[in-house]
Scaffold this motif. Structure first.
Motif, PDB file in Angstrom:
ATOM      1  N   GLY A  55       0.524  -1.224   0.092  1.00  0.00           N
ATOM      2  CA  GLY A  55      -0.295   0.049  -0.261  1.00  0.00           C
ATOM      3  C   GLY A  55       0.739   1.515   0.078  1.00  0.00           C
ATOM      4  N   LEU A  56       0.655   2.261   0.881  1.00  0.00           N
ATOM      5  CA  LEU A  56       1.543   3.480   0.718  1.00  0.00           C
ATOM      6  C   LEU A  56       2.511   3.722   1.314  1.00  0.00           C
ATOM      7  N   VAL A  57       3.308   2.632   1.845  1.00  0.00           N
ATOM      8  CA  VAL A  57       4.208   2.254   2.038  1.00  0.00           C
ATOM      9  C   VAL A  57       5.495   1.709   1.154  1.00  0.00           C
ATOM     10  N   ARG A  58       4.565   0.944  -0.205  1.00  0.00           N
ATOM     11  CA  ARG A  58       4.911   0.483  -0.939  1.00  0.00           C
ATOM     12  C   ARG A  58       4.979   0.886  -2.378  1.00  0.00           C
ATOM     13  N   TYR A  59       4.282   1.964  -2.752  1.00  0.00           N
ATOM     14  CA  TYR A  59       4.044   2.652  -3.160  1.00  0.00           C
ATOM     15  C   TYR A  59       3.986   4.403  -3.145  1.00  0.00           C
ATOM     16  N   GLY A  60       3.797   5.151  -2.231  1.00  0.00           N
ATOM     17  CA  GLY A  60       3.601   6.115  -1.672  1.00  0.00           C
ATOM     18  C   GLY A  60       5.027   6.995  -1.200  1.00  0.00           C
ATOM     19  N   ILE A  61       5.879   6.462  -0.184  1.00  0.00           N
ATOM     20  CA  ILE A  61       6.706   6.543   0.262  1.00  0.00           C
ATOM     21  C   ILE A  61       7.865   6.582  -0.103  1.00  0.00           C
ATOM     22  N   PRO A  62       8.845   6.904  -1.611  1.00  0.00           N
ATOM     23  CA  PRO A  62      10.169   7.102  -1.787  1.00  0.00           C
ATOM     24  C   PRO A  62      10.635   5.990  -1.664  1.00  0.00           C
ATOM     25  N   ASN A  63      11.225   5.345  -2.255  1.00  0.00           N
ATOM     26  CA  ASN A  63      12.260   4.351  -1.927  1.00  0.00           C
ATOM     27  C   ASN A  63      13.630   4.889  -1.413  1.00  0.00           C
ATOM     28  N   TYR A  64      13.841   6.208  -1.583  1.00  0.00           N
ATOM     29  CA  TYR A  64      15.301   6.392  -0.982  1.00  0.00           C
ATOM     30  C   TYR A  64      14.931   7.085   0.500  1.00  0.00           C
ATOM     31  N   LYS A  65      13.838   7.112   0.740  1.00  0.00           N
ATOM     32  CA  LYS A  65      13.323   7.222   2.514  1.00  0.00           C
ATOM     33  C   LYS A  65      13.047   5.681   3.012  1.00  0.00           C
ATOM     34  N   LEU A  66      12.408   4.548   2.192  1.00  0.00           N
ATOM     35  CA  LEU A  66      11.795   3.593   2.821  1.00  0.00           C
ATOM     36  C   LEU A  66      11.866   2.154   1.409  1.00  0.00           C
ATOM     37  N   ASP A  67      13.682   1.530   1.646  1.00  0.00           N
ATOM     38  CA  ASP A  67      14.079   0.946   0.315  1.00  0.00           C
ATOM     39  C   ASP A  67      12.622  -0.887   0.508  1.00  0.00           C
ATOM     40  N   LYS A  68      12.424  -0.842  -1.059  1.00  0.00           N
ATOM     41  CA  LYS A  68      10.763  -1.858  -0.579  1.00  0.00           C
ATOM     42  C   LYS A  68      11.404  -3.010  -0.874  1.00  0.00           C
ATOM     43  N   LYS A  69      12.680  -4.262  -1.294  1.00  0.00           N
ATOM     44  CA  LYS A  69      13.637  -4.896  -1.650  1.00  0.00           C
ATOM     45  C   LYS A  69      13.817  -5.096  -0.076  1.00  0.00           C
ATOM     46  N   LYS A  70      14.622  -4.005   0.305  1.00  0.00           N
ATOM     47  CA  LYS A  70      15.484  -4.705   1.075  1.00  0.00           C
ATOM     48  C   LYS A  70      14.795  -4.547   2.455  1.00  0.00           C
ATOM     49  N   VAL A  71      14.098  -3.986   2.462  1.00  0.00           N
ATOM     50  CA  VAL A  71      13.219  -3.731   4.126  1.00  0.00           C
ATOM     51  C   VAL A  71      11.753  -4.277   3.877  1.00  0.00           C
ATOM     52  N   VAL A  72      10.775  -3.769   2.583  1.00  0.00           N
ATOM     53  CA  VAL A  72       9.301  -3.452   2.573  1.00  0.00           C
ATOM     54  C   VAL A  72       9.541  -5.244   2.483  1.00  0.00           C
ATOM     55  N   GLN A  73      10.141  -5.359   1.687  1.00  0.00           N
ATOM     56  CA  GLN A  73       9.707  -7.120   0.571  1.00  0.00           C
ATOM     57  C   GLN A  73      10.118  -8.180   1.933  1.00  0.00           C
ATOM     58  N   ARG A  74      11.229  -7.679   2.538  1.00  0.00           N
ATOM     59  CA  ARG A  74      12.324  -8.199   3.760  1.00  0.00           C
ATOM     60  C   ARG A  74      11.237  -8.606   4.647  1.00  0.00           C
ATOM     61  N   ARG A  75       9.824  -7.979   4.905  1.00  0.00           N
ATOM     62  CA  ARG A  75       9.233  -8.360   6.154  1.00  0.00           C
ATOM     63  C   ARG A  75       7.729  -8.624   5.859  1.00  0.00           C
ATOM     64  N   ILE A  76       7.817  -8.466   3.942  1.00  0.00           N
ATOM     65  CA  ILE A  76       6.618  -9.533   3.513  1.00  0.00           C
ATOM     66  C   ILE A  76       6.780 -11.100   2.859  1.00  0.00           C
ATOM     67  N   ASP A  77       7.821 -10.885   2.817  1.00  0.00           N
ATOM     68  CA  ASP A  77       8.176 -12.622   2.901  1.00  0.00           C
ATOM     69  C   ASP A  77       8.489 -13.591   3.780  1.00  0.00           C
ATOM     70  N   MET A  78       8.994 -12.543   5.070  1.00  0.00           N
ATOM     71  CA  MET A  78       8.533 -13.238   6.353  1.00  0.00           C
ATOM     72  C   MET A  78       7.203 -13.531   6.823  1.00  0.00           C
ATOM     73  N   MET A  79       6.146 -12.644   6.978  1.00  0.00           N
ATOM     74  CA  MET A  79       4.222 -12.960   7.194  1.00  0.00           C
ATOM     75  C   MET A  79       4.012 -14.188   6.587  1.00  0.00           C
ATOM     76  N   VAL A  80       5.026 -13.767   4.565  1.00  0.00           N
ATOM     77  CA  VAL A  80       4.094 -15.401   4.249  1.00  0.00           C
ATOM     78  C   VAL A  80       4.710 -16.546   5.082  1.00  0.00           C
ATOM     79  N   GLU A  81       5.707 -16.705   5.388  1.00  0.00           N
ATOM     80  CA  GLU A  81       6.483 -17.814   6.024  1.00  0.00           C
ATOM     81  C   GLU A  81       5.424 -18.387   7.537  1.00  0.00           C
ATOM     82  N   GLU A  82       4.620 -17.027   8.234  1.00  0.00           N
ATOM     83  CA  GLU A  82       4.038 -17.212   9.071  1.00  0.00           C
ATOM     84  C   GLU A  82       2.664 -17.779   8.829  1.00  0.00           C
ATOM     85  N   GLY A  83       2.306 -17.167   7.609  1.00  0.00           N
ATOM     86  CA  GLY A  83       1.327 -17.935   7.280  1.00  0.00           C
ATOM     87  C   GLY A  83       0.058 -17.426   6.924  1.00  0.00           C
ATOM     88  N   ILE A  84       0.078 -16.333   6.881  1.00  0.00           N
ATOM     89  CA  ILE A  84      -0.078 -15.111   5.381  1.00  0.00           C
ATOM     90  C   ILE A  84      -0.891 -15.111   4.376  1.00  0.00           C
TER      91      ILE A  84
END
Length: 486
Positions: A182-211
């Motif tokens: 959502g906002l953290v993926r498409y709204g906040i610029p990558n130079y503030k919040l890295d999408k692959k190193k930070v956002v996707q890292r956490r999404i991948d973990m949530m998938v492992e948790e069963g979501i």
């Protein structure tokens, strides 16, 4: 607290940032964290203030136990600090980067000295946890058999899903875009919040948790909300406040006038390798840019335009320039609305305040070529134009960054005829909408706000959903904390 006399012995140390001439050449994060030893010294500055306003209603919305984790890192107990932090905040890797840190403006030490560097400490704790392997998937040992659909994968949707998954429910998140966040993926610029190193890292973990995640699924448009009601025991609406405020002045139909989120979403999509149709591309390269709106969203348009090589950038704001220091109208520990240049504005743009946009200028081909403006002055009854101050700004692209009006009214709200408040947000009672089994949280419920408030909303909504599903008072908070015990 940290060291008893630490606030007297040590000065605040901020994270450093890369020089402007270096950072504008790329779209990567440019904040340079302090060392482990430096952060332990910063933790020592936390004082025995009696009432820690940093995690009061004036400070941290999620109620982080700030004095406790400050004390832990001062004593080199980083894993304890991590578990304390995760007991209240699902996504400190987000807030440690993009939160405006109301905890620091409410810090008692900040009354007569520089506040404790709480945001930097939070960032350091979560990154240390990833590095050391403490941050790992938390899979519930027991499943409840209940199924929950969460609509929207912004920070509110991710937070409610994370909490409900910990409680043992099977959670599926539906997202209308190609990628999760959502906002953290498409709204906040990558130079503030890295999408692959930070956002996707956490999404991948949530998938492992069963979501489970379902993308390209626009609920209420492509998929009826009623279908989710039939398939799930509960539905949570976290669609955000995505309806932008427009500027209906003359020549609004000119080509080259875009809402800020159109531009920001493209910037992030391009960085992640998505193909953008040439006829729909919005590029600032070699163009004269006007950004209407002086807030964070407008600032993000400035930063991205600079990185794309804009010829010039002008940011204008209807409101007056904020004061440089607190006034009687914003006493401690309330969040001070003071003037502060963003890192993007520091990189290079012209700024002007008390500016009213009168009309857009377009050429014979319908392309925007400028903006007619006038200076205004504010009084008790609003503003009035100052005669003789009319002027024109040159523009090839204009971005409208004037905030958001609330959730989009088509789709989900209309389909279920959900009650809304005076601001068009979904009306709830303890996060329950007017339809049984349907809940709402985040900007869609409270209006445009901060990432940290969205996380708070998701956590609180999860409690209401869990109580509905189990038909009893929830132990969700206790369950979620226990998952991060050794």
């Amino acid at each position: 607290m940290g060291k008893v006399t630490g606030f007297k012995e040590y000065k605040r140390q901020n994270f450093s940032i890369a020089p402007v001439e270096e950072r504008i050449k790329h779209n990567n994060e440019f904040v340079i964290p302090a060392s482990k030893n430096a952060m332990e010294i910063q933790g020592a500055r936390c004082m025995d203030c009696g009432v820690p306003f940093c995690h009061s209603n004036y400070g941290c919305p999620v109620g982080n136990n700030i004095p406790q984790f400050n004390d832990h890192i001062y004593k080199n107990k980083w894993e304890n600090a991590f578990r304390t932090l995760m007991s209240t905040n699902n996504f400190p890797e987000f807030t440690g980067r993009v939160c405006p840190a109301p905890c620091e403006t409410a810090c008692v030490l900040g009354l007569n000295d520089d506040a404790v560097t709480i945001k930097g400490i939070e960032y350091s704790i979560i990154e240390m946890a990833y590095k050391k392997g403490w941050m790992k998937p938390q899979v519930p040992k027991i499943r409840s058999g209940k199924k929950v659909a969460v609509v929207g994968s912004g920070p509110a949707g991710l937070s409610v899903a994370s909490q409900l998954n910990k409680a043992g429910h099977e959670v599926t998140i539906y997202e209308r875009d190609k990628r999760i966040g959502g906002l953290v993926r498409y709204g906040i610029p990558n130079y503030k919040l890295d999408k692959k190193k930070v956002v996707q890292r956490r999404i991948d973990m949530m998938v492992e948790e069963g979501i489970k995640f379902v993308t390209n699924a626009h609920i209420g448009i492509d998929i009826p909300l009623k279908k989710l009601q039939d398939e799930y025991d509960s539905v949570v609406l976290c669609g955000g406040a995505s309806l932008p405020r427009d500027l209906p002045i003359d020549n609004r139909d000119a080509k080259g006038i875009h809402f800020a989120m159109e531009f920001l979403a493209q910037c992030n999509s391009r960085i992640e390798g998505e193909n953008i149709l040439k006829e729909k591309e919005i590029l600032a390269t070699d163009k004269h840019i006007i950004v209407i709106g002086g807030g964070d969203t407008g600032s993000d348009c400035v930063g991205n335009s600079i990185r794309q090589g804009a010829a010039s950038i002008t940011q204008i704001e209807l409101m007056p320039k904020a004061p440089l220091e607190r006034t009687d109208a914003m006493p401690w520990p309330t969040y001070p609305r003071v003037f502060k240049l963003s890192t993007s504005q520091q990189e290079g743009c012209e700024m002007d305040f008390n500016i009213l946009s009168k009309s857009f200028i377009k050429d014979a081909n319908g392309n925007v070529k400028g903006l007619n403006c006038v200076k205004i002055e504010w009084g008790n009854k609003g503003f009035s134009e100052i005669k003789g101050t009319e002027f024109t700004l040159k523009a090839d692209l204009i971005f409208l960054a004037m905030g958001f009006m609330g959730p989009e009214q088509t789709g989900m709200i209309e389909e279920l005829n959900l009650d809304t408040d005076a601001r068009s947000n979904i009306q709830t009672n303890n996060y329950k909408t007017s339809v049984k089994g349907v809940f709402s949280a985040g900007d869609m419920r409270r209006g445009q706000s901060l990432v940290v408030w969205a996380i708070y909303e998701g956590r609180e909504c999860a409690i209401a959903v869990d109580e509905f599903l189990s038909n009893k008072k929830t132990m969700l908070n206790a369950r979620s904390k226990s998952l991060y015990e050794k």
